[in-house]
Design a protein around this motif. Structure first.
Motif, PDB file in Angstrom:
ATOM      1  N   ASP A  20       0.881  10.531  -1.342  1.00  0.00           N
ATOM      2  CA  ASP A  20       1.091  10.009   0.011  1.00  0.00           C
ATOM      3  C   ASP A  20      -0.161  10.171   0.860  1.00  0.00           C
ATOM      4  O   ASP A  20      -0.531   9.263   1.624  1.00  0.00           O
ATOM      5  N   LYS A  23      -2.658   7.565  -0.095  1.00  0.00           N
ATOM      6  CA  LYS A  23      -2.297   6.236   0.408  1.00  0.00           C
ATOM      7  C   LYS A  23      -2.645   6.092   1.892  1.00  0.00           C
ATOM      8  O   LYS A  23      -3.014   5.014   2.347  1.00  0.00           O
ATOM      9  N   LYS A  24      -2.538   7.205   2.631  1.00  0.00           N
ATOM     10  CA  LYS A  24      -2.845   7.186   4.064  1.00  0.00           C
ATOM     11  C   LYS A  24      -4.341   7.313   4.340  1.00  0.00           C
ATOM     12  O   LYS A  24      -4.769   7.225   5.491  1.00  0.00           O
ATOM     13  N   ASP A  30      -8.775   8.281  -5.687  1.00  0.00           N
ATOM     14  CA  ASP A  30      -7.758   7.572  -6.456  1.00  0.00           C
ATOM     15  C   ASP A  30      -7.008   8.583  -7.324  1.00  0.00           C
ATOM     16  O   ASP A  30      -7.640   9.381  -8.027  1.00  0.00           O
ATOM     17  N   GLU A  50       5.130   5.161  -8.006  1.00  0.00           N
ATOM     18  CA  GLU A  50       3.852   5.063  -7.296  1.00  0.00           C
ATOM     19  C   GLU A  50       2.786   4.326  -8.115  1.00  0.00           C
ATOM     20  O   GLU A  50       1.625   4.264  -7.697  1.00  0.00           O
TER      21      GLU A  50
END
Length: 200
Positions: A20, A23-24, A30, A50
């Motif tokens: 998370d 992603k933010k 990665d 995911e």
């Protein structure tokens, strides 16, 4: 951008917190691979959701730790992994991975190390009756939770607080602290990994 592999054996709440954060943009990396040693662990379902590739193995199918770590290492190299992040991985890391990723393997542990290493650290602290426990992020070496400490955050236990409440608050700290420390490690410049280790 750096590429990290997350090693996990259980439900994967720290795996989820790291994904998370990535992603933010809070972790500039990665998440390239999940490595899991339990074929039925819930973390595998999280990785599928995911779209994180998984390498799942059963240790008993290998003659030695070196055998399965060589296969893990091949998976890491194929994906260009820079860092290994342990998130509830219930195995000691062996020489094969330690040598290949010297000072590039980190772990999170739910106590203020060196107190309460090993399994069930929250339960150990609870039964001992300590008033302060917490969370430690550390580099991984050959021992059980013995590597150089990178960061710690304390948690004060309330009088009469039940174990479930302590566990919940510990996990809240983990899910915030670990992504912050991972990002710090990925962005530190001007020093080698060996120097970073000696500074902590």
């Amino acid at each position: 951008m750096k590429r990290i592999a997350i090693f996990a054996s259980g439900s994967g709440t720290n795996f989820q917190a790291i994904v998370d954060a990535a992603k933010k943009g809070e972790i500039q990396a990665d998440v390239a691979l999940l490595v899991c040693d339990r074929p039925h662990a819930k973390v595998i379902e999280r990785a599928i959701r995911e779209h994180v590739p998984s390498f799942v193995f059963h240790p008993k199918q290998y003659e030695t730790k070196e055998c399965f770590e060589r296969e893990i290492l091949q998976q890491l190299r194929e994906r260009g992994v820079d860092w290994i992040v342990l998130a509830g991985y219930m195995r000691l890391i062996g020489p094969t991975l330690l040598q290949a990723y010297r000072n590039k393997i980190v772990n999170i542990h739910p106590s203020l190390l060196p107190a309460f290493p090993g399994k069930d650290a929250i339960g150990q602290a609870y039964r001992y009756g300590v008033k302060v426990t917490g969370v430690t992020v550390h580099y991984v070496d050959e021992g059980m939770d013995t590597g150089p400490i990178i960061a710690q955050q304390a948690l004060y236990i309330y009088d009469g607080e039940p174990l479930e409440s302590i566990e919940r608050r510990i996990h809240e700290i983990e899910h915030t602290l670990y992504p912050q420390v991972i990002q710090q490690l990925l962005t530190e410049k001007g020093s080698t990994s060996d120097e970073k280790t000696s500074n902590h």
